[in-house]
Design a protein around this motif. Structure first.
Motif, PDB file in Angstrom:
ATOM      1  N   LYS A 251       0.796  -1.170  -0.023  1.00 10.63           N
ATOM      2  CA  LYS A 251      -0.020   0.030  -0.137  1.00 10.63           C
ATOM      3  C   LYS A 251       0.781   1.212  -0.019  1.00 10.63           C
ATOM      4  O   LYS A 251       0.405   2.393  -0.713  1.00 10.63           O
ATOM      5  CB  LYS A 251      -0.791  -0.031   1.329  1.00 10.63           C
ATOM      6  CG  LYS A 251      -2.037  -1.084   1.145  1.00 10.63           C
ATOM      7  CD  LYS A 251      -2.848  -0.881   2.199  1.00 10.63           C
ATOM      8  CE  LYS A 251      -3.987  -2.156   2.300  1.00 10.63           C
ATOM      9  NZ  LYS A 251      -4.851  -1.986   3.574  1.00 10.63           N
TER      10      LYS A 251
ATOM     11  N   GLN B 214       2.358   1.965  -3.471  1.00  9.06           N
ATOM     12  CA  GLN B 214       1.314   2.366  -4.431  1.00  9.06           C
ATOM     13  C   GLN B 214       1.044   3.606  -4.059  1.00  9.06           C
ATOM     14  O   GLN B 214       0.899   4.512  -5.098  1.00  9.06           O
ATOM     15  CB  GLN B 214      -0.104   1.493  -4.485  1.00  9.06           C
ATOM     16  CG  GLN B 214       0.159  -0.025  -4.912  1.00  9.06           C
ATOM     17  CD  GLN B 214      -0.950  -0.718  -4.651  1.00  9.06           C
ATOM     18  OE1 GLN B 214      -1.540  -0.658  -3.266  1.00  9.06           O
ATOM     19  NE2 GLN B 214      -1.515  -1.934  -5.142  1.00  9.06           N
TER      20      GLN B 214
ATOM     21  N   SER C 276       4.010   5.626  -5.443  1.00  9.91           N
ATOM     22  CA  SER C 276       3.850   5.750  -6.831  1.00  9.91           C
ATOM     23  C   SER C 276       2.939   6.670  -7.504  1.00  9.91           C
ATOM     24  O   SER C 276       3.307   7.292  -8.604  1.00  9.91           O
ATOM     25  CB  SER C 276       3.369   4.281  -7.499  1.00  9.91           C
ATOM     26  OG  SER C 276       3.354   4.205  -8.877  1.00  9.91           O
TER      27      SER C 276
END
Length: 54
Positions: free
Chosen positions: A21, A24, A27
């Motif tokens: 998580k 992500q 990102s």
């Protein structure tokens, strides 16, 4: 021939889930930052030169 069955339990699966998580989220933030860099428009100012009077 008999096949051996081995069962395992991952005890820290929550840690892996949290890391995924986090990656992500980073990102998405990186993608936003890269887009901001691509769209960056510099604001340029030119210094005013004073002319000496004789």
């Amino acid at each position: 021939m008999t096949k051996a069955i081995i069962e395992v339990a991952v005890e820290n699966l929550d840690d892996l889930t949290n890391l995924i998580k986090k990656a992500q989220h980073q990102s998405v933030e990186l993608e936003k930052t890269l887009k901001d860099i691509q769209m960056f428009e510099p604001k340029i100012s030119y210094p005013v030169f004073e002319q000496k009077q004789h």
